[in-house]
Design a protein around this motif. Structure first.
Motif, short mmCIF file in Angstrom:
data_model
loop_
_atom_site.label_atom_id
_atom_site.label_comp_id
_atom_site.label_asym_id
_atom_site.label_seq_id
_atom_site.Cartn_x
_atom_site.Cartn_y
_atom_site.Cartn_z
N GLU A 176 1.00 -1.10 -0.47
CA GLU A 176 -0.11 0.24 0.10
C GLU A 176 1.03 1.80 -0.08
O GLU A 176 0.45 2.10 -0.24
N THR A 177 1.81 0.96 0.18
CA THR A 177 2.96 2.38 -0.40
C THR A 177 3.37 2.54 -1.39
O THR A 177 4.30 3.28 -1.77
N LEU A 178 2.99 2.22 -1.96
CA LEU A 178 3.71 1.99 -3.82
C LEU A 178 2.37 2.05 -4.16
O LEU A 178 1.26 1.68 -4.36
N ASP A 179 2.20 2.73 -6.33
CA ASP A 179 1.67 3.00 -6.92
C ASP A 179 1.95 1.88 -8.43
O ASP A 179 3.29 2.60 -8.26
N THR A 180 1.38 1.30 -8.18
CA THR A 180 2.13 -0.34 -9.10
C THR A 180 1.93 0.12 -10.26
O THR A 180 0.60 -0.15 -10.31
N LYS A 181 1.97 0.35 -11.52
CA LYS A 181 2.39 -0.80 -13.33
C LYS A 181 2.86 -1.14 -13.81
O LYS A 181 4.21 -1.72 -13.34
N ILE A 182 2.27 -2.53 -14.50
CA ILE A 182 2.53 -3.55 -15.28
C ILE A 182 2.36 -3.13 -16.49
O ILE A 182 1.19 -2.84 -17.00
N LEU A 183 3.65 -2.77 -16.93
CA LEU A 183 2.78 -2.48 -18.18
C LEU A 183 3.91 -3.34 -19.65
O LEU A 183 4.73 -4.25 -18.89
N GLU A 184 2.88 -3.65 -21.23
CA GLU A 184 3.57 -5.15 -21.19
C GLU A 184 5.00 -4.74 -22.48
O GLU A 184 4.71 -5.26 -24.03
N VAL A 185 6.37 -3.93 -22.39
CA VAL A 185 6.70 -2.98 -23.14
C VAL A 185 7.41 -4.50 -23.05
O VAL A 185 7.48 -4.75 -22.33
N GLY A 186 8.55 -4.43 -24.19
CA GLY A 186 9.41 -5.17 -24.28
C GLY A 186 9.52 -6.66 -23.81
O GLY A 186 8.36 -7.20 -23.47
#
Ligand code: SAH
Ligand code: MG
Length: 195
Positions: A176-186
């Motif tokens: 909860e201390t992080l804002d996370t994105k997971i991107l399908e690049v590479g």
């Protein structure tokens, strides 16, 4: 930095099948770094220094990159490449296994880039979080691992890596201390920013 040398370093790394960062992944990270201008940058997995050389362009004034690599021949090549690219003052290579090196570090980093053995990502995350400063960002490469991570793939010798990458992504998303994105690049890029 010497751009002509950088192009040669990239070409040679690709020829030698060194798994350097992919162009689209690099582009996304560089875009983020433009705003952050990190002073303290930690890279886990130097290989021949290609990504560290690229990132060194985006450091703040007097910014430095500490980068860890365990393979002696790669460390030698990385040192040569960093010299050729004329960024020696900005990059500090630490030779050794990150599993042993990380617990000995007691710095505060603005950015941590995780790009080494996939089976160790949960451990690298723990160590990255211990040293991540306020507004810090963690980037992690290869988190989708050729699509294995999001499929029902669970056979084969890579299954420990896949399991640990899944655990890593779960920990990132549940933190909860992080804002996370997971991107399908590479090969998959995770970006986790401290709230
Ligand atoms: N960041 C580089 C590519 C790194 S490839 C670039 O984009 O240019 C991954 C590197 O991590 C390999 O050279 C491998 O030897 C190293 N590595 C893997 N596990 C490691 C560990 N536990 N400690 C240190 N280095 C490690
Ligand atoms: Mg990678």
């Amino acid at each position: 930095m010497n751009k002509e040398e950088l192009a040669k370093i990239k070409e040679k790394a690709l020829e030698d099948h060194i798994p350097i960062i992919m162009d689209d992944t690099l582009e996304v990270i560089e875009k983020e770094l433009r705003d952050v201008k990190p002073n303290k940058f930690l890279e886990i997995g130097t290989a021949v220094g290609y990504s560290a050389i690229c990132f060194s362009e985006f450091l703040g004034e007097d910014g430095r990159i500490d980068t860890i690599e365990r393979e002696a021949d790669r460390v030698i090549q990385a040192r040569q490449n960093i010299k050729k690219a004329e960024v020696e003052e900005k990059i500090n290579i630490i030779e050794g296994d990150a599993v042993e090196i990380l617990p000995t570090l007691n710095e505060t980093y603005d950015v941590v880039f995780i790009d080494a053995s996939k089976g160790k990502y949960p451990f690298f995350l723990k160590e990255a979080l211990r040293m991540l400063g306020p507004n810090g960002i963690i980037f992690a490469d290869n988190v989708l691992y050729k699509g294995y991570v999001m499929s029902d793939y669970n056979k084969h010798k890579q299954r420990t890596a896949v399991r640990n990458l899944r655990e890593f992504l779960k920990e990132l998303q549940e933190n909860e201390t992080l804002d996370t994105k997971i991107l399908e690049v590479g090969d998959g890029l995770a970006i986790a920013r401290k709230k």
